[in-house]
Enzyme design. Sequence first.
Site, PDB file in Angstrom:
ATOM      1  N   CYS A 136      11.086 -38.766  10.308  1.00  0.00           N
ATOM      2  CA  CYS A 136      12.407 -38.151  10.358  1.00  0.00           C
ATOM      3  C   CYS A 136      13.494 -39.202  10.171  1.00  0.00           C
ATOM      4  CB  CYS A 136      12.603 -37.417  11.688  1.00  0.00           C
ATOM      5  SG  CYS A 136      14.214 -36.609  11.842  1.00  0.00           S
ATOM      6  N   CYS A 139      16.582 -38.642  12.402  1.00  0.00           N
ATOM      7  CA  CYS A 139      16.334 -39.045  13.789  1.00  0.00           C
ATOM      8  C   CYS A 139      16.353 -40.559  13.944  1.00  0.00           C
ATOM      9  CB  CYS A 139      14.972 -38.532  14.252  1.00  0.00           C
ATOM     10  SG  CYS A 139      14.671 -36.774  13.973  1.00  0.00           S
ATOM     11  N   ASP A 140      15.695 -41.265  13.033  1.00  0.00           N
ATOM     12  CA  ASP A 140      15.416 -42.686  13.236  1.00  0.00           C
ATOM     13  C   ASP A 140      16.101 -43.629  12.255  1.00  0.00           C
ATOM     14  OD1 ASP A 140      13.703 -41.882  15.271  1.00  0.00           O
ATOM     15  OD2 ASP A 140      11.972 -41.754  13.925  1.00  0.00           O
TER      16      ASP A 140
END
Length: 318
Positions: A136, A139-140
């Site tokens: 992701c 997300c990261d």
Amino acid sequence: MTEEKVKVLIIGSGPAGYTAAVYAARAGLKPVMITGGQPGGQLTTTNDVENYPGYPEGVNGPQMMMDFQKQAERFGTDIRFGQVTSVDFSGYPHKAVVDDKHEITAESVIISTGASAKHLGIPSEKEYYNKGVSACAICDGFFYKDKVVAVVGGGDTAAEEATYLANLCPKVYLLVRRDEMRASKIMQSRVLNTPNIEVLWNTQTDEILGDGESVNAMRVVDTQTGEKREIALEGFFVAIGHTPNTGIFKDYLDMDETGYLKTIPGSSKTNIEGVFATGDAADKVYRQAVTAAGTGCMGALDAERFLQAKEMELVSEN
């Protein structure tokens, strides 16, 4: 087989399930949650969560899910570790079987079974997960700011992740195993017109390389010539899609061609009265913890209103 009756059954945990549980429990509906095979969902495999409101210093993914669980339990949610192995939505009330041995009859069902990221299946992918390997970018990606990264995949998801990372990273490699992408024309255009994205056509990942603690390179193979080479980088993003965990519902609920549950727009309602879909089991667009939690709230409120309407029907009939 043992049997019991409940007002609200929540199938699956994670941000959607736990949020639904908080709302349903506070409404006095005494929800029963069956956590599923991965209690807490995908976030339990994430080290750092920095984009969920209320955690100004960030939070460890498993710890965050423990916080969610404690809050749901505080209001009286009956959380049980187990797997719903089959359902029967052909009549009312609805039925679900847990671990092939316990049948629950539920007046309403909230589905929060999530989705699982597809993986390449190479050993190093698992070895370096959360140590340079991610599924992701949204997300990261922030953790890889100013670093060289790679994205593997040829669809819209891969194209979106590559262009997102291109705003953070000086160089993004996009690995496409064929000589063309499956992504939509507009997404292909964005990729090809972003100067710091380099598309490696006819390329597959042979291995992700590192020092045991973090990723420092990848070894790729040309699918036409078989030639292998190593490329230095620090982040590797797998973007070959997700599989919604919805197989047990296929005989009853409407879903798209990839298995995501369909809901009535603006609600969590499915085609079956009293069954509600939340989180990543129904969301193939955003797939974030905060949006999953939002739909969990919707699921609980929809279930509460449904049960109230059912009670009113009984009163009027009598």
